[in-house]
Design an enzyme around this catalytic site. Sequence first.
Site, short mmCIF file in Angstrom:
data_model
loop_
_atom_site.label_atom_id
_atom_site.label_comp_id
_atom_site.label_asym_id
_atom_site.label_seq_id
_atom_site.Cartn_x
_atom_site.Cartn_y
_atom_site.Cartn_z
N GLU A 43 -7.73 67.63 -10.44
CA GLU A 43 -7.20 68.61 -10.76
C GLU A 43 -7.24 69.53 -9.35
OE1 GLU A 43 -8.05 70.47 -14.40
OE2 GLU A 43 -7.51 68.90 -15.43
N ARG A 99 17.15 63.40 -4.82
CA ARG A 99 18.25 62.23 -4.98
C ARG A 99 18.56 61.97 -6.27
NH1 ARG A 99 15.31 58.35 -0.78
NH2 ARG A 99 13.68 59.48 -1.79
N HIS A 133 19.66 67.16 -0.54
CA HIS A 133 20.43 66.08 -0.77
C HIS A 133 21.90 66.09 -1.00
CE1 HIS A 133 21.47 61.62 -1.35
NE2 HIS A 133 21.70 61.98 -2.51
N LYS A 195 28.54 52.18 1.10
CA LYS A 195 27.51 51.18 0.94
C LYS A 195 27.40 51.01 -0.72
CE LYS A 195 23.74 54.34 0.64
NZ LYS A 195 22.43 55.20 1.25
N THR A 226 13.05 53.82 3.55
CA THR A 226 12.60 52.36 3.97
C THR A 226 13.45 52.21 5.50
OG1 THR A 226 14.51 51.32 2.53
CG2 THR A 226 12.29 51.75 1.64
N THR A 229 19.21 51.64 4.69
CA THR A 229 20.59 52.30 5.00
C THR A 229 20.93 52.27 6.31
OG1 THR A 229 20.19 53.23 3.01
CG2 THR A 229 21.95 54.06 4.22
C1 R5P Z 1 20.51 58.00 -0.32
O1 R5P Z 1 21.51 58.69 -0.75
C2 R5P Z 1 20.10 58.98 0.86
O2 R5P Z 1 21.09 60.06 1.49
C3 R5P Z 1 19.62 58.11 1.84
O3 R5P Z 1 20.57 57.47 2.57
C4 R5P Z 1 18.72 57.39 1.54
O4 R5P Z 1 17.68 57.87 0.81
C5 R5P Z 1 17.96 56.32 2.60
O5 R5P Z 1 16.90 55.50 2.13
P1 R5P Z 1 16.60 54.25 2.83
O6 R5P Z 1 15.90 54.62 4.06
O7 R5P Z 1 15.55 53.68 1.88
O8 R5P Z 1 17.51 53.57 3.01
#
Ligand code: R5P
Length: 331
Positions: A43, A99, A133, A195, A226, A229
């Site tokens: 905690e 997000r 976002h 995408k 990650t 994208t």
């Molecule tokens: C998604 O809508 C966000 O704008 C980013 O494009 C996303 O979070 C990127 O995530 P990653 O690097 O895992 O593809």
Amino acid sequence: MRLHPPSVVVFSGSSNRPLVQEICNHLGISPGPMDIRRFSDGEIYCRPMMHIRGKEVFVIQSTNGGSENIIELLIMIDALKRASAEKITVVVPYFGYARQDRKTKSRESIAAKMMANIIQTAGATRFMSIDLHAGQIQGFFDIPSDNLTAALLFKNYFLSKHLEHPVIVSPDMGGVERAKVLSRMLHCDIAVCQKNRTETDKVDSIHLIGEVQGKSAILMDDIISTGGTLCKASELLMEKGAKEVYACISHGLFVSDCLEKMNSSVFTEIVVTNSVDHPREFLQTCPKLKILSVAPLIAEAIFRICMNMSLSEVFDDISGPTLFKDHQLPE
Ligand code: R5P
């Protein structure tokens, strides 16, 4: 820039102390003392170590990671409220859970709205973040909320590179508004990737709308997690004849093998802010990274809030003579 220490205090959570120290350096003050500890069962305990009755306080904490940082932030706000701070501005450079800002499937949570609710319930009187976002997340708060943008930093950085034919590229439809802001600042065109995802963390297919042939493409996104994208988008841009590909991203989460992916990617350079803290040794494993500091931006906004000055210059495409320069608050 110097804040009048007796009436204004800036507190730091544990998530990004180097950034808060830098912000305080700009303001000419030291971070307020806050005792933050963990009990043996995990905690969290927070206690401001100075009296703050009647003061204007700022508490700065990015809420990356699953739950630790957001819970710590809530406990700090609660402690500040119960210690009778007059105003509590909560500065969340990276607002986690953003997000999850709508239901895309039945029975999903709108976690971003819930995070806004609990920050307010804890006692925040004002909220500030950077490149949320989606801009509409500001409306999840019923207290004044400001969404600063790192676009001004990116603009200055890319202007200094004197690229011949830049084009700003959004890696998805949701980022078009953000890309438009930077393209207006750099007086260049935009292109958009479309995408499709079947799983939350995996991009399946991607298509380009717009022209990048022979140009320096600058992919702009709010988050790199990650890296999937941006890697997919960068490969598509090279296929479509881009001369080179840069990336500029507001928040670097760099999860799993993201930096390894970036090292073997086609990117010339990946520009990201320090809204999320990472050990220097970890960042140094990717020589393509260029880190820009959001400290001057946040310090300027804090200064203007304390002085009841307009914040619009911090959002707009201007770098007038007073922006990001030292100021002296009247005694
Ligand atoms: C998604 O809508 C966000 O704008 C980013 O494009 C996303 O979070 C990127 O995530 P990653 O690097 O895992 O593809």
